[in-house]
Motif scaffolding. Structure first.
Motif, PDB file in Angstrom:
ATOM      1  N   VAL A  22       3.907   7.571   4.899  1.00  0.00           N
ATOM      2  CA  VAL A  22       4.026   6.305   5.342  1.00  0.00           C
ATOM      3  C   VAL A  22       3.915   5.311   4.569  1.00  0.00           C
ATOM      4  N   SER A  23       3.723   4.075   5.135  1.00  0.00           N
ATOM      5  CA  SER A  23       3.656   2.682   4.294  1.00  0.00           C
ATOM      6  C   SER A  23       2.783   2.791   3.549  1.00  0.00           C
ATOM      7  N   PHE A  24       2.915   2.686   2.103  1.00  0.00           N
ATOM      8  CA  PHE A  24       1.846   2.423   1.187  1.00  0.00           C
ATOM      9  C   PHE A  24       0.942   1.379   1.265  1.00  0.00           C
ATOM     10  N   THR A  25       1.593   0.207   1.513  1.00  0.00           N
ATOM     11  CA  THR A  25       0.990  -1.082   1.503  1.00  0.00           C
ATOM     12  C   THR A  25       0.260  -0.993   3.021  1.00  0.00           C
ATOM     13  N   LYS A  26       0.600  -0.594   3.991  1.00  0.00           N
ATOM     14  CA  LYS A  26      -0.180  -0.619   5.245  1.00  0.00           C
ATOM     15  C   LYS A  26      -1.461  -0.046   4.972  1.00  0.00           C
ATOM     16  N   THR A  27      -1.426   1.321   4.272  1.00  0.00           N
ATOM     17  CA  THR A  27      -2.654   2.165   4.156  1.00  0.00           C
ATOM     18  C   THR A  27      -3.704   1.448   3.432  1.00  0.00           C
ATOM     19  N   TYR A  28      -3.014   0.762   2.104  1.00  0.00           N
ATOM     20  CA  TYR A  28      -3.897   0.116   1.123  1.00  0.00           C
ATOM     21  C   TYR A  28      -4.808  -1.054   1.999  1.00  0.00           C
ATOM     22  N   ASN A  29      -4.079  -1.792   2.863  1.00  0.00           N
ATOM     23  CA  ASN A  29      -4.750  -2.961   3.585  1.00  0.00           C
ATOM     24  C   ASN A  29      -5.720  -2.343   4.454  1.00  0.00           C
ATOM     25  N   LYS A  30      -5.221  -1.136   5.126  1.00  0.00           N
ATOM     26  CA  LYS A  30      -6.330  -0.562   6.125  1.00  0.00           C
ATOM     27  C   LYS A  30      -7.620  -0.164   5.257  1.00  0.00           C
ATOM     28  N   CYS A  31      -7.224   0.426   4.039  1.00  0.00           N
ATOM     29  CA  CYS A  31      -8.590   0.928   3.309  1.00  0.00           C
ATOM     30  C   CYS A  31      -9.366  -0.398   2.870  1.00  0.00           C
ATOM     31  N   LEU A  32      -8.611  -1.481   2.695  1.00  0.00           N
ATOM     32  CA  LEU A  32      -9.317  -2.792   2.375  1.00  0.00           C
ATOM     33  C   LEU A  32     -10.146  -3.178   3.275  1.00  0.00           C
ATOM     34  N   ARG A  33      -9.732  -3.267   4.358  1.00  0.00           N
ATOM     35  CA  ARG A  33     -10.718  -3.701   5.630  1.00  0.00           C
ATOM     36  C   ARG A  33     -11.634  -2.832   5.944  1.00  0.00           C
ATOM     37  N   TYR A  34     -11.528  -1.609   5.601  1.00  0.00           N
ATOM     38  CA  TYR A  34     -12.681  -0.528   5.626  1.00  0.00           C
ATOM     39  C   TYR A  34     -13.745  -0.859   4.671  1.00  0.00           C
ATOM     40  N   TYR A  71       6.915   1.412  -1.643  1.00  0.00           N
ATOM     41  CA  TYR A  71       6.598   2.174  -2.751  1.00  0.00           C
ATOM     42  C   TYR A  71       6.750   1.480  -4.041  1.00  0.00           C
ATOM     43  N   HIS A  72       7.925   0.828  -4.124  1.00  0.00           N
ATOM     44  CA  HIS A  72       8.031   0.227  -5.328  1.00  0.00           C
ATOM     45  C   HIS A  72       7.669  -1.518  -5.127  1.00  0.00           C
ATOM     46  N   HIS A  73       7.387  -2.006  -6.280  1.00  0.00           N
ATOM     47  CA  HIS A  73       7.324  -3.499  -6.052  1.00  0.00           C
ATOM     48  C   HIS A  73       6.003  -4.234  -5.671  1.00  0.00           C
ATOM     49  N   TYR A  74       5.160  -3.348  -4.904  1.00  0.00           N
ATOM     50  CA  TYR A  74       4.005  -3.695  -4.015  1.00  0.00           C
ATOM     51  C   TYR A  74       3.111  -4.411  -5.296  1.00  0.00           C
ATOM     52  N   ASP A  75       2.886  -3.821  -6.487  1.00  0.00           N
ATOM     53  CA  ASP A  75       2.000  -4.279  -7.466  1.00  0.00           C
ATOM     54  C   ASP A  75       2.466  -5.581  -7.680  1.00  0.00           C
ATOM     55  N   GLN A  87      15.737  -6.069  -4.392  1.00  0.00           N
ATOM     56  CA  GLN A  87      16.434  -7.315  -3.530  1.00  0.00           C
ATOM     57  C   GLN A  87      15.328  -7.946  -2.885  1.00  0.00           C
ATOM     58  N   TYR A  88      14.347  -7.287  -2.047  1.00  0.00           N
ATOM     59  CA  TYR A  88      13.304  -7.998  -1.123  1.00  0.00           C
ATOM     60  C   TYR A  88      12.461  -8.616  -2.206  1.00  0.00           C
ATOM     61  N   PHE A  89      11.887  -7.769  -3.099  1.00  0.00           N
ATOM     62  CA  PHE A  89      10.952  -8.486  -4.105  1.00  0.00           C
ATOM     63  C   PHE A  89      11.437  -9.698  -4.781  1.00  0.00           C
ATOM     64  N   LEU A  90      12.535  -9.872  -5.279  1.00  0.00           N
ATOM     65  CA  LEU A  90      13.039 -11.123  -6.008  1.00  0.00           C
ATOM     66  C   LEU A  90      13.044 -12.075  -4.864  1.00  0.00           C
ATOM     67  N   LYS A  91      13.532 -11.984  -3.744  1.00  0.00           N
ATOM     68  CA  LYS A  91      13.564 -12.914  -2.659  1.00  0.00           C
ATOM     69  C   LYS A  91      12.112 -13.482  -2.321  1.00  0.00           C
ATOM     70  N   ALA A  92      11.170 -12.499  -2.043  1.00  0.00           N
ATOM     71  CA  ALA A  92       9.956 -12.762  -1.677  1.00  0.00           C
ATOM     72  C   ALA A  92       9.080 -13.610  -2.862  1.00  0.00           C
ATOM     73  N   ALA A  93       9.468 -13.073  -4.126  1.00  0.00           N
ATOM     74  CA  ALA A  93       8.631 -13.492  -5.184  1.00  0.00           C
ATOM     75  C   ALA A  93       8.929 -15.043  -5.418  1.00  0.00           C
TER      76      ALA A  93
END
Length: 256
Positions: A69-81, A202-206, A246-252
């Motif tokens: 599932v979502s890599f970034t959602k799990t990372y955020n969940k672990c950060l809150r923990y 999975y990509h560009h999260y970092d 494409q999402y990264f280039l717009k968001a960044a």
């Protein structure tokens, strides 16, 4: 310093115990299953929490196994923990990374006195363009850090060092194979991982994480922590990669 290692892996729990990251962490301190707990989450993956009841143990491990599932959602969940449980440091690391530094904890402590977020490789400058990879959006003179890559060809095992540039060094972008963070700084500055990246982030999260942290005023840096990565990097640009790019280039564009 109370440390939580966080790993997301497609392997099951048995496979995680054979992973490069687990085996390397076990060398720093023998780990038994005395303090192990397993819990299947609502999202379908298994949280394997390895916490030893030894006072001198420097770290705990939270492995998210069978993770699709979502890599970034799990990372955020672990950060809150980590924030709730009063960890000082959270380390997001790939399962195919082997930490090979005798002085790892000494270096980590020194690095986190200087930087809020510490990685192994990155770039001091970047220009948004395709292909959207940190080392291709920057000139070689702006590369920093060093990582050893392991390759297996037939029966032959090879190790190749990628010396990107001088380290320690403050940077703009960090590679996501290893990200050590001061928990309090991420919480105080409201910095986390972008959960809207397509295809489970999975990509560009970092890079989005790095740019967001820099924009918030946090200091990022590389540090000469010796590690081996069982990957040479992106091997194939799939449709999922292109959608993420494409999402990264717009968001960044609003973060640089």
């Amino acid at each position: 310093m109370k440390i939580l290692f966080v790993v997301c892996t497609k392997q099951n729990t048995d496979g995680f115990y054979k992973s490069r990251i687990y085996r390397s962490l076990a060398r720093y301190h023998p780990m038994t299953c005395t303090g192990c707990t397993e819990q299947v989450t609502d999202e379908g993956y298994t949280e394997l929490f390895i916490r030893q009841p030894l006072k001198d143990l420097k770290f705990d491990v939270l492995a998210n196994c069978d993770h699709t599932v979502s890599f970034t959602k799990t990372y955020n969940k672990c950060l809150r923990y980590a924030a709730d449980k009063k960890y000082d440091t959270i380390i997001f690391v790939h399962d195919d990374v082997s930490l090979e530094d005798t002085f790892f904890f000494d270096k980590l402590e020194a690095a986190l006195k200087e930087y809020s977020i510490v990685g192994l490789a990155g770039a001091t400058q970047a220009k948004l363009k395709q292909p959207a990879l940190w080392h291709l959006m920057s000139e070689q003179e702006h590369w920093r850090g060093c990582v050893c890559h392991r390759f297996v060809q037939g029966d032959e095992e090879r190790f190749v060092w990628s010396h990107y540039g001088p380290s320690p060094s403050r940077v703009l972008l960090l590679d996501g194979l290893f990200l050590a963070c001061r928990v309090k700084d991420l919480i105080d500055y409201e910095v986390g991982f972008n959960e809207s990246i397509p295809h489970n982030g999975y990509h560009h999260y970092d890079m989005l994480f790095s740019l967001s942290a820099n924009k918030a005023g946090l200091k990022l840096g590389t540090y000469p922590i010796w590690a081996v990565h069982d990957s040479g990097g992106l091997e194939e640009k799939t449709q999922a990669y292109h959608d993420s790019e494409q999402y990264f280039l717009k968001a960044a564009s609003s973060l640089l």
